[in-house]
Design a protein around this motif. Structure first.
Motif, PDB file in Angstrom:
ATOM      1  N   GLY A   1       0.896  -1.009   0.056  1.00  0.00           N
ATOM      2  CA  GLY A   1       0.229  -0.149   0.074  1.00  0.00           C
ATOM      3  C   GLY A   1       1.086   1.455   0.227  1.00  0.00           C
ATOM      4  N   ALA A   2       0.339   2.473   0.716  1.00  0.00           N
ATOM      5  CA  ALA A   2       0.934   3.640   0.382  1.00  0.00           C
ATOM      6  C   ALA A   2       2.182   3.755   1.709  1.00  0.00           C
ATOM      7  CB  ALA A   2      -0.357   4.541   0.957  1.00  0.00           C
ATOM      8  N   VAL A   3       2.812   5.090   1.408  1.00  0.00           N
ATOM      9  CA  VAL A   3       3.624   5.105   2.228  1.00  0.00           C
ATOM     10  C   VAL A   3       2.937   6.301   2.913  1.00  0.00           C
ATOM     11  CG1 VAL A   3       6.446   5.753   2.468  1.00  0.00           C
ATOM     12  CG2 VAL A   3       5.735   3.872   1.023  1.00  0.00           C
ATOM     13  N   GLU A   4       3.085   6.458   4.407  1.00  0.00           N
ATOM     14  CA  GLU A   4       2.639   6.963   5.167  1.00  0.00           C
ATOM     15  C   GLU A   4       3.535   8.141   5.909  1.00  0.00           C
ATOM     16  OE1 GLU A   4      -1.870   5.623   4.902  1.00  0.00           O
ATOM     17  OE2 GLU A   4      -0.756   5.788   7.045  1.00  0.00           O
ATOM     18  N   ARG A   5       3.699   9.469   6.792  1.00  0.00           N
ATOM     19  CA  ARG A   5       4.517  10.180   7.004  1.00  0.00           C
ATOM     20  C   ARG A   5       4.000  11.004   8.677  1.00  0.00           C
ATOM     21  NH1 ARG A   5       6.734   9.454   2.445  1.00  0.00           N
ATOM     22  NH2 ARG A   5       8.544   8.796   2.020  1.00  0.00           N
ATOM     23  N   GLY A   6       4.761  10.500   9.403  1.00  0.00           N
ATOM     24  CA  GLY A   6       4.232  11.380  11.064  1.00  0.00           C
ATOM     25  C   GLY A   6       3.661  10.339  11.555  1.00  0.00           C
ATOM     26  N   LYS A   7       3.584  10.791  13.209  1.00  0.00           N
ATOM     27  CA  LYS A   7       2.551  10.108  13.904  1.00  0.00           C
ATOM     28  C   LYS A   7       1.375  10.208  14.261  1.00  0.00           C
ATOM     29  CE  LYS A   7       5.828   9.840  17.921  1.00  0.00           C
ATOM     30  NZ  LYS A   7       6.243  10.732  19.862  1.00  0.00           N
ATOM     31  N   GLN A   8       1.223  11.582  13.387  1.00  0.00           N
ATOM     32  CA  GLN A   8      -0.659  11.282  13.793  1.00  0.00           C
ATOM     33  C   GLN A   8      -1.512  10.199  12.603  1.00  0.00           C
ATOM     34  OE1 GLN A   8      -1.202  15.510  12.130  1.00  0.00           O
ATOM     35  NE2 GLN A   8      -1.908  16.095  14.789  1.00  0.00           N
ATOM     36  N   ALA A   9      -0.285   9.926  11.137  1.00  0.00           N
ATOM     37  CA  ALA A   9      -1.083   9.292  10.176  1.00  0.00           C
ATOM     38  C   ALA A   9      -0.773   7.903  10.528  1.00  0.00           C
ATOM     39  CB  ALA A   9       0.041   9.729   9.409  1.00  0.00           C
ATOM     40  N   PHE A  10       0.612   7.840  11.827  1.00  0.00           N
ATOM     41  CA  PHE A  10       0.874   6.657  12.264  1.00  0.00           C
ATOM     42  C   PHE A  10      -0.844   6.091  12.784  1.00  0.00           C
ATOM     43  CE2 PHE A  10       1.988   2.855  14.610  1.00  0.00           C
ATOM     44  CZ  PHE A  10       2.793   2.011  13.748  1.00  0.00           C
ATOM     45  N   ALA A  11      -1.299   6.974  14.229  1.00  0.00           N
ATOM     46  CA  ALA A  11      -2.124   7.234  14.916  1.00  0.00           C
ATOM     47  C   ALA A  11      -3.907   6.413  14.081  1.00  0.00           C
ATOM     48  CB  ALA A  11      -2.178   8.049  15.676  1.00  0.00           C
ATOM     49  N   ALA A  12      -3.744   7.750  12.964  1.00  0.00           N
ATOM     50  CA  ALA A  12      -5.046   6.800  12.881  1.00  0.00           C
ATOM     51  C   ALA A  12      -5.170   5.886  11.339  1.00  0.00           C
ATOM     52  CB  ALA A  12      -5.697   8.204  11.408  1.00  0.00           C
ATOM     53  N   PHE A  13      -3.955   5.641  11.117  1.00  0.00           N
ATOM     54  CA  PHE A  13      -3.515   3.655  10.825  1.00  0.00           C
ATOM     55  C   PHE A  13      -3.909   2.686  11.642  1.00  0.00           C
ATOM     56  CE2 PHE A  13      -1.133   0.233   9.820  1.00  0.00           C
ATOM     57  CZ  PHE A  13      -1.927  -0.565   8.911  1.00  0.00           C
ATOM     58  N   MET A  14      -3.595   3.392  13.062  1.00  0.00           N
ATOM     59  CA  MET A  14      -3.860   2.010  13.837  1.00  0.00           C
ATOM     60  C   MET A  14      -5.217   2.262  14.288  1.00  0.00           C
ATOM     61  SD  MET A  14      -1.047   0.408  14.481  1.00  0.00           S
ATOM     62  CE  MET A  14      -2.018  -0.726  15.767  1.00  0.00           C
ATOM     63  N   ALA A  15      -6.411   3.257  14.324  1.00  0.00           N
ATOM     64  CA  ALA A  15      -7.127   2.978  14.473  1.00  0.00           C
ATOM     65  C   ALA A  15      -8.265   2.703  13.654  1.00  0.00           C
ATOM     66  CB  ALA A  15      -7.604   5.242  15.087  1.00  0.00           C
ATOM     67  N   ALA A  16      -8.084   2.857  12.497  1.00  0.00           N
ATOM     68  CA  ALA A  16      -9.052   2.087  11.610  1.00  0.00           C
ATOM     69  C   ALA A  16      -7.959   0.561  11.426  1.00  0.00           C
ATOM     70  CB  ALA A  16      -8.378   2.361   9.930  1.00  0.00           C
ATOM     71  N   MET A  17      -7.601   0.083  12.248  1.00  0.00           N
ATOM     72  CA  MET A  17      -7.123  -1.379  12.230  1.00  0.00           C
ATOM     73  C   MET A  17      -8.181  -1.948  13.573  1.00  0.00           C
ATOM     74  SD  MET A  17      -4.357  -2.261  10.034  1.00  0.00           S
ATOM     75  CE  MET A  17      -4.085  -3.170  10.874  1.00  0.00           C
ATOM     76  N   ASP A  18      -8.357  -1.003  14.567  1.00  0.00           N
ATOM     77  CA  ASP A  18      -8.169  -1.724  16.122  1.00  0.00           C
ATOM     78  C   ASP A  18     -10.020  -1.833  15.098  1.00  0.00           C
ATOM     79  OD1 ASP A  18      -6.440  -2.039  16.899  1.00  0.00           O
ATOM     80  OD2 ASP A  18      -7.067  -0.152  18.634  1.00  0.00           O
ATOM     81  N   ARG A  19     -10.421  -0.852  14.366  1.00  0.00           N
ATOM     82  CA  ARG A  19     -11.813  -1.196  13.971  1.00  0.00           C
ATOM     83  C   ARG A  19     -12.330  -2.302  13.010  1.00  0.00           C
ATOM     84  NH1 ARG A  19     -11.605   4.414  12.987  1.00  0.00           N
ATOM     85  NH2 ARG A  19     -11.359   3.937  10.924  1.00  0.00           N
ATOM     86  N   ALA A  20     -11.000  -2.061  12.086  1.00  0.00           N
ATOM     87  CA  ALA A  20     -11.382  -3.842  11.212  1.00  0.00           C
ATOM     88  C   ALA A  20     -10.843  -5.849  11.517  1.00  0.00           C
ATOM     89  CB  ALA A  20     -10.871  -3.368   9.686  1.00  0.00           C
ATOM     90  N   TYR A  21     -10.094  -4.818  12.513  1.00  0.00           N
ATOM     91  CA  TYR A  21      -9.248  -6.220  13.224  1.00  0.00           C
ATOM     92  C   TYR A  21      -8.960  -6.286  13.958  1.00  0.00           C
ATOM     93  CZ  TYR A  21      -8.144  -5.334   7.815  1.00  0.00           C
ATOM     94  OH  TYR A  21      -7.968  -5.142   6.298  1.00  0.00           O
ATOM     95  N   GLU A  22      -8.965  -7.774  14.894  1.00  0.00           N
ATOM     96  CA  GLU A  22      -9.114  -8.319  16.358  1.00  0.00           C
ATOM     97  C   GLU A  22      -7.581  -8.807  16.088  1.00  0.00           C
ATOM     98  OE1 GLU A  22     -10.512 -11.084  19.327  1.00  0.00           O
ATOM     99  OE2 GLU A  22     -11.528  -9.370  19.643  1.00  0.00           O
ATOM    100  N   GLU A  23      -6.110  -8.847  16.067  1.00  0.00           N
ATOM    101  CA  GLU A  23      -4.566  -9.461  16.152  1.00  0.00           C
ATOM    102  C   GLU A  23      -3.815  -9.442  17.713  1.00  0.00           C
ATOM    103  OE1 GLU A  23      -4.089  -8.265  11.465  1.00  0.00           O
ATOM    104  OE2 GLU A  23      -3.382  -7.278  12.853  1.00  0.00           O
ATOM    105  N   THR A  24      -3.152 -10.762  16.957  1.00  0.00           N
ATOM    106  CA  THR A  24      -2.265 -11.443  18.292  1.00  0.00           C
ATOM    107  C   THR A  24      -1.698 -11.797  17.822  1.00  0.00           C
ATOM    108  OG1 THR A  24      -4.653 -11.889  19.844  1.00  0.00           O
ATOM    109  CG2 THR A  24      -1.752 -12.942  20.124  1.00  0.00           C
ATOM    110  N   LEU A  25       0.002 -11.028  18.278  1.00  0.00           N
ATOM    111  CA  LEU A  25       1.077 -11.770  17.646  1.00  0.00           C
ATOM    112  C   LEU A  25       1.442 -12.641  17.767  1.00  0.00           C
ATOM    113  CD1 LEU A  25       2.593  -8.017  16.761  1.00  0.00           C
ATOM    114  CD2 LEU A  25       1.005  -9.903  15.095  1.00  0.00           C
ATOM    115  N   THR A  26       2.770 -14.155  17.447  1.00  0.00           N
ATOM    116  CA  THR A  26       2.888 -14.822  18.728  1.00  0.00           C
ATOM    117  C   THR A  26       3.969 -15.438  17.374  1.00  0.00           C
ATOM    118  OG1 THR A  26       1.985 -16.352  17.249  1.00  0.00           O
ATOM    119  CG2 THR A  26       0.805 -15.967  18.737  1.00  0.00           C
ATOM    120  N   GLU A  27       5.114 -15.846  18.096  1.00  0.00           N
ATOM    121  CA  GLU A  27       6.334 -16.450  17.588  1.00  0.00           C
ATOM    122  C   GLU A  27       7.063 -15.175  17.522  1.00  0.00           C
ATOM    123  OE1 GLU A  27       5.162 -19.483  14.168  1.00  0.00           O
ATOM    124  OE2 GLU A  27       3.295 -19.971  15.987  1.00  0.00           O
ATOM    125  N   MET A  28       6.750 -14.198  18.173  1.00  0.00           N
ATOM    126  CA  MET A  28       7.840 -12.804  17.885  1.00  0.00           C
ATOM    127  C   MET A  28       9.054 -13.344  18.098  1.00  0.00           C
ATOM    128  SD  MET A  28       7.582  -9.904  17.073  1.00  0.00           S
ATOM    129  CE  MET A  28       5.824  -9.130  17.422  1.00  0.00           C
TER     130      MET A  28
END
Length: 137
Positions: free
Chosen positions: A42-69
């Motif tokens: 996808g796109a390249v986004e810059r800045g903390k505000q854009a990252f925060a907006a991305f995370m908010a959208a991710m939280d609405r659409a997906y519930e994720e757990t990371l394993t085997e880190m």
């Protein structure tokens, strides 16, 4: 004496611990103000505000757990990587994606980081999007 490699590994651990706790403020605290976020296929986004907006959208659409880190860092601490599995549930239909009905998915994934002045300056996340689409279709 500081070990740049260990400092970077500690930074990534804080970042992913905050992710696991759904602590966006904690994640943002690990980022450079002008962080470059290279979204998978996808796109390249810059800045903390854009990252925060991305995370908010991710939280609405997906519930994720990371394993085997597994975390890696270069000796000079300027580059780092993470390999993990994403165990998720698709909650809300994302634009251009199949309809969400609570489908579960399991994806191998990775992320690459640039570290500058003790903060994450670049995040590049990679996973097989076709595999994800097949799992949720």
């Amino acid at each position: 004496m500081n070990d740049p490699r260990q400092d970077s590994l500690s930074l990534l651990k804080r970042y992913y611990d905050a992710f696991a706790a759904h602590d966006h403020a904690g994640m943002l605290a690990c980022l450079d103000e002008e962080v470059e976020h290279r979204i998978n296929q996808g796109a390249v986004e810059r800045g903390k505000q854009a990252f925060a907006a991305f995370m908010a959208a991710m939280d609405r659409a997906y519930e994720e757990t990371l394993t085997e880190m597994v975390l890696f860092a270069s000796d000079d601490g300027t580059r780092a990587a993470a390999e993990f599995r994403v165990l998720g549930r698709y909650l809300e239909t994302a634009e251009g994606c199949p309809e969400a009905r609570g489908q579960r998915y399991d994806l191998p994934a990775g992320a690459f980081f640039e570290i500058r002045d003790g903060r994450i300056a670049r995040v590049s996340v990679f996973y097989n999007a076709a595999d994800w689409v097949a799992q949720v279709s």
